[in-house]
Design an enzyme around this catalytic site. Structure first.
Site, mmCIF file in Angstrom:
data_model
loop_
_atom_site.group_PDB
_atom_site.id
_atom_site.type_symbol
_atom_site.label_atom_id
_atom_site.label_comp_id
_atom_site.label_asym_id
_atom_site.label_seq_id
_atom_site.Cartn_x
_atom_site.Cartn_y
_atom_site.Cartn_z
ATOM 1 N N TYR A 1 -0.434 39.473 34.282
ATOM 2 C CA TYR A 1 -1.067 39.898 33.037
ATOM 3 C C TYR A 1 -2.315 40.731 33.286
ATOM 4 C CZ TYR A 1 2.142 37.239 30.204
ATOM 5 O OH TYR A 1 3.269 36.785 29.587
ATOM 6 N N ASP B 1 14.245 12.401 49.998
ATOM 7 C CA ASP B 1 15.543 11.854 49.603
ATOM 8 C C ASP B 1 16.495 11.991 50.781
ATOM 9 O OD1 ASP B 1 14.952 11.088 47.048
ATOM 10 O OD2 ASP B 1 15.656 12.958 46.101
#
Lengths: 613, 355
Positions: B96, B241
């Site tokens: 921006y 995991d």
């Protein structure tokens, strides 16, 4: 076994009346369009032939503007051409098959038949007369109102008057049933495209809705007009050969009273009665001054051994050159008499020459284009004829053999293109320039080529950009200066254009591109009776391809130059946008107060774009 | 910091060079290491992917490069302002900000790409020129830090003061480490387990600093892990995991990613992946779910990666392929909520010492 069928002969008018579909008068839409074409093309042809720069004014007016289409219209076409001699007018416009366009050269129409067909159609649908105004000298104008007697194929003159005028030319006005609502687009296209291919003519059109279309001439010189030439052997058929043979070798004149008095006159014996031998002496003395028919009669007399008195009671029945027998009917004795002819006699040779016609080699060299004595000899060998074979003695079988030979013999030179009338590169270019105002324009005229003995020339033009508003390729097709409007899809020109890989020539998407293609030939190979699409003969396709190839190469180089120019502008714009930003950023980065001087970088034309990976 | 001023110098040097080029009427250009796939190679010595010798020229004369050249110039200019004013920004923020200077980016991915270019030119991660990632992971444990960011200079805080942990942002990564009692750093893939570890006082029980990587560890988190390891000499262990993706999260912390081949100093080569291994699934009888097609494909892909050619890295991948099943960290809850901290973790920490 008996049949009640009767056979009656019909007049040509009757024939066309019954088969008007063939000539393009199938419905009010097509008929109006065809009528316009026939009259406009007649006018243009007439002017072309006399070397007059044509001014053709056409108007279509509704008889009753309020009525729904199809309805009656008055079609008038007026030109500044040579006009037609007053006494020819009734025949030219009041009979079918009266035309002036016989002979082998390029013309728009074939025999001037179409105009009469249009008149016939108008009469059938409205029962109104044709009005013809003609002036050949630019002083006196003859005005005729005529109907056509279809059964008798004869004009019925309703009115004939003359008045003084200031210009020569012809004006034809007919009333016919038409459908302008449907035919309008085609007619306007026709007028537009005809003007494009006839840049030396002014063509105007006032349409029934009050719209005025004006196409004034762009050039004031006419393309050279074609010459009438002898046929090429490849383009011949059996029937044409038969006709050529018939008017080549002379008929044996009938020995009637007229002929005898002609003979007496030429021999200077109008009132003298001499004996046979006295006559023959006189004949030998006068031989060189005698006309051909008289010579033949005298040759016969030399064998008949008669004086004029006896000759007048005789009819020649057969001259059998092969068996050297002469047979005649003697009225006095009411019987046939055969006599022998002396083959050594001077008169025998004269007779034999006449009856048998010339030799095959002389026939070929005299009656065809591009055949010299050497070629004729070679041909005779090829077709298995003796070179001295007399054409007058040909049987039907030999005739077919001769025709086949003419069509297949490969060593004839290419047909003479002087009978063609291409528009020429400069007129075509000027015409296209005026019509399209393009950014790029190139035209090409190919050298003459031939298919099946018919010479043809391809002219082509290509225009790109500028005021061309159409998106996508537009192809204008012309044949012998006539626009072809219908059946575009199956045309050989379209095939060639569509077969081209345009991306190779830097043409992409829907380019504002116009292609004008003009085929000139003594016989354009149309695919259908409608004469709207050209068949794909390999020779024609090849020429079209070569023409398109040379044009598209030039277009391609234009496109790449234009691409480079576009890129340079684009580059300059990009530099102007970004370099100041870079300057601004690096000034702060470098901790400087003033920006670097970049003006020069965004004003100067960079030469080559740098290649980096 | 020395490093910071070196970067500012580098920016100035590039700026001055370009300034002179323009002033002399030359189109400025510079070279940057090529980031094309063919130029990314694995360096066995430093155990990470690096860029090869290929360089790409960026020239402002070339119109197809002019736009990106300008964008890069702007970013350097913007980075210079950020560092000069000690302000921080994010990838989205950069996108921006460009609009204020009439420098147009099509979308954020285009501006992200330019940021990576500048990283490559400066050979420094974007955090060094104050562009930080959006995603925040957390840290918890006994570590006292001293802020260096404007307004907080000299202010101290202990990372065990807040039970939710501290977000790993620019002020934390740029702080000085002053004191710690920790002996190990435990990086854990999931926020849920991070909270459990805090609740179960893993920090105290195991003298650990606990870092939540929030899935694939963001660069600021990897920078933090590296600093904890390098500056405080703490060993780093990683818990993920029990699947291919978990294994690769550990690998990226250890040896970086191909995407960041142009950067050094983001890796912890000594970090150890301690679980959940494929072999643990059997060993601890964990509830499993079947591997998906993409899991299996990923497995085959990683087997071609030079870093997976030895040790547990290769072995575990092969076991995953064999059993075609995977297990999450939460699977231990089957045996009670504290099972993972009570049983599994101690065993693994012990094991780590011998890895």
């Amino acid at each position: 076994m008996s049949s009640k069928e009767t056979f009656t002969q019909i007049s040509p008018s009757e024939f066309f009346y019954r088969n008007r579909d063939l000539a393009g008068f199938s419905n009010p839409t097509r008929s109006l369009y065809t009528a316009v074409r026939e009259f406009v093309e007649n006018s243009l042809d007439a002017c072309d032939q006399k070397g007059i720069l044509a001014d053709v004014h056409m108007s279509i007016k509704a008889v009753d503007a309020e009525k729904q289409d199809p309805k009656q219209y008055i079609l008038t076409v007026r030109d500044n051409g040579p006009g037609i001699e007053s006494n020819h007018v009734p025949l030219a416009f009041g009979t079918v098959l009266y035309g002036s366009k016989f002979g082998l050269k390029q013309a728009r129409g074939m025999f001037g038949l179409g105009a009469t067909m249009a008149i016939l159609y108008g009469q059938i649908t409205t029962n109104k007369p044709v009005v013809v105004k003609s002036s050949t000298d630019g002083k006196i104008q003859d005005e005729y109102e005529m109907l056509l007697d279809i059964q008798k194929n004869k004009p019925v003159i309703l009115k004939h008057e003359t008045k003084e005028v200031s210009k020569s030319g012809l004006s034809v006005s007919i009333c016919l049933e038409g459908d302008y609502a449907k035919a309008g687009t085609k007619i306007r296209d026709y007028v537009y495209q005809t003007s494009l291919i006839t840049p030396y003519a002014t063509i105007t059109f006032d349409d029934p809705k009050g719209e005025k279309y004006r196409y004034t001439k762009v050039i004031r010189t006419m393309p050279p007009s074609p010459t009438i030439i002898r046929p090429h052997p490849h383009g011949i058929d059996v029937e044409t050969i038969r006709r050529m043979l018939l008017d080549t070798h002379y008929q044996i004149p009938a020995v009637d009273d007229n002929m005898i008095s002609k003979v007496r006159k030429e021999l200077g014996l109008a009132n003298k009665n001499l004996s046979h031998s006295e006559i023959m002496v006189k004949t030998q003395k006068k031989w060189k001054t005698l006309t051909r028919p008289v010579r033949i009669i005298m040759a016969l007399v030399s064998f008949l051994k008669m004086d004029f008195e006896k000759l007048s009671k005789t009819t020649i029945e057969e001259i059998d050159i092969a068996n050297k027998k002469l047979t005649y009917w003697d009225f006095g004795e009411s019987q046939s008499i055969s006599i022998d002819m002396d083959p050594e006699s001077f008169y025998y040779k004269q007779l034999a020459n006449t009856v048998q016609g010339e030799t095959i080699t002389s026939f070929l060299t005299k009656r065809f284009q591009r055949v010299g004595p050497t070629t004729a000899l070679k041909f005779a060998e090829y077709a298995k004829f003796k070179p001295e074979h007399r054409i007058g003695t040909m049987t039907n079988q030999e005739l077919v053999k001769l025709t086949d030979g003419l069509q297949t013999f490969d060593d004839f030179m290419a047909p003479d293109p002087s009978c063609l009338a291409p528009l020429g590169e400069s007129p075509l270019k000027k015409g296209m320039e005026r019509f399209f105002e393009p950014d790029f324009l190139e035209v090409v005229q190919r050298g003459a080529s031939a298919y099946s003995g018919f010479p043809f020339v391809i002219e082509m033009g290509i225009a790109y950009g500028g005021k061309i508003s159409s998106r996508g390729m537009k192809v204008y097709r012309f044949a012998n200066r006539i626009p072809l409007l219908y059946d575009e899809g199956s045309d050989v020109v379209l095939k060639v254009v569509n077969d081209t890989d345009w991306s190779r020539y830097k043409i992409k998407g829907d380019p504002p591109l116009v292609i004008v293609s003009h085929i000139c030939s003594t016989r354009v190979p149309y695919k259908t009776v409608g004469k709207e699409n050209v068949a794909d003969r390999p020779e024609i396709e090849r020429e079209l391809k070569l023409a398109l190839l040379s044009l598209s190469r030039k277009l391609s180089s234009f496109m790449s130059k234009r691409g480079q120019a576009d890129a340079a502008i684009k580059r300059k714009n990009l530099y102007s946008k970004y370099i100041p930003l870079i300057a601004q950023f690096c000034t702060e980065l470098a901790g400087k107060k003033n920006e670097p001087n970049y003006k020069q970088m965004i004003t100067e034309e960079p030469i080559v774009e740098e290649k980096t990976d | 910091m020395d490093k910071q001023s070196a970067l500012v110098d580098l920016l100035r040097k590039h700026g001055a060079q370009i300034y002179d080029d323009i002033d002399n009427g030359n189109f400025p250009k510079f070279t940057i290491p090529s980031r094309s796939v063919s130029n990314i190679v694995y360096d066995k010595k430093i155990r990470q992917y690096i860029l090869g010798a290929n360089m790409a020229v960026r020239s402002s004369r070339n119109t197809s490069q002019l736009r990106s050249f300008t964008q890069l110039m702007w970013l350097a200019f913007f980075a210079n302002r950020l560092t000069g004013q000690k302000k921080s920004s994010t990838l989205r923020d950069v996108y921006y900000s460009s609009q204020a200077f009439a420098v147009d980016f099509e979308d954020q991915s285009e501006s992200d790409n330019i940021i990576v270019d500048l990283e490559a030119v400066l050979a420094s991660p974007r955090e060094s020129f104050h562009v930080f990632p959006e995603e925040r992971s957390s840290v918890f444990g006994d570590l006292t830090i001293e802020y260096t960011v404007p307004g907080y200079e000299g202010k101290k805080t202990n990372l065990s003061d807040h039970p939710d942990g501290y977000a790993i942002g620019p002020s934390l990564t740029s702080s000085e480490f002053t004191e710690t009692s920790a002996e190990v750093v435990i990086a854990i893939e999931k926020g849920g387990l991070f909270t459990r570890f805090v609740e179960e006082q893993v920090d105290k029980k195991f003298k650990a600093i606990i870092v939540d990587t929030g899935g694939q560890a963001p660069r600021s988190t990897r920078t933090l892990l590296k600093r904890l390891h390098d500056e405080l000499s703490l060993p780093v262990v990683i818990l993920t995991d029990g699947d291919v993706y978990g294994e690769h999260i550990a690998m990226v912390i250890k040896s970086g990613s191909a995407n960041a081949a142009h950067l050094r100093g983001l890796t912890v080569p000594d970090a150890k992946w301690v679980g959940v291994w494929a072999t643990d699934i059997e060993k601890y009888k964990l509830p499993t779910i079947p591997m998906t097609e993409s899991d299996i494909k990923r497995c085959h892909d990683l087997l071609k990666d030079p870093r997976y050619q030895e040790g547990i890295w290769k072995k575990e991948l092969e076991v995953f392929l064999k059993i075609k099943r995977k297990a999450e960290l939460e699977a231990f809850s089957k045996y009670g909520l504290t099972n993972i901290t009570d049983k599994y973790l101690p065993q693994k920490l012990e094991l780590a010492k011998s890895l």
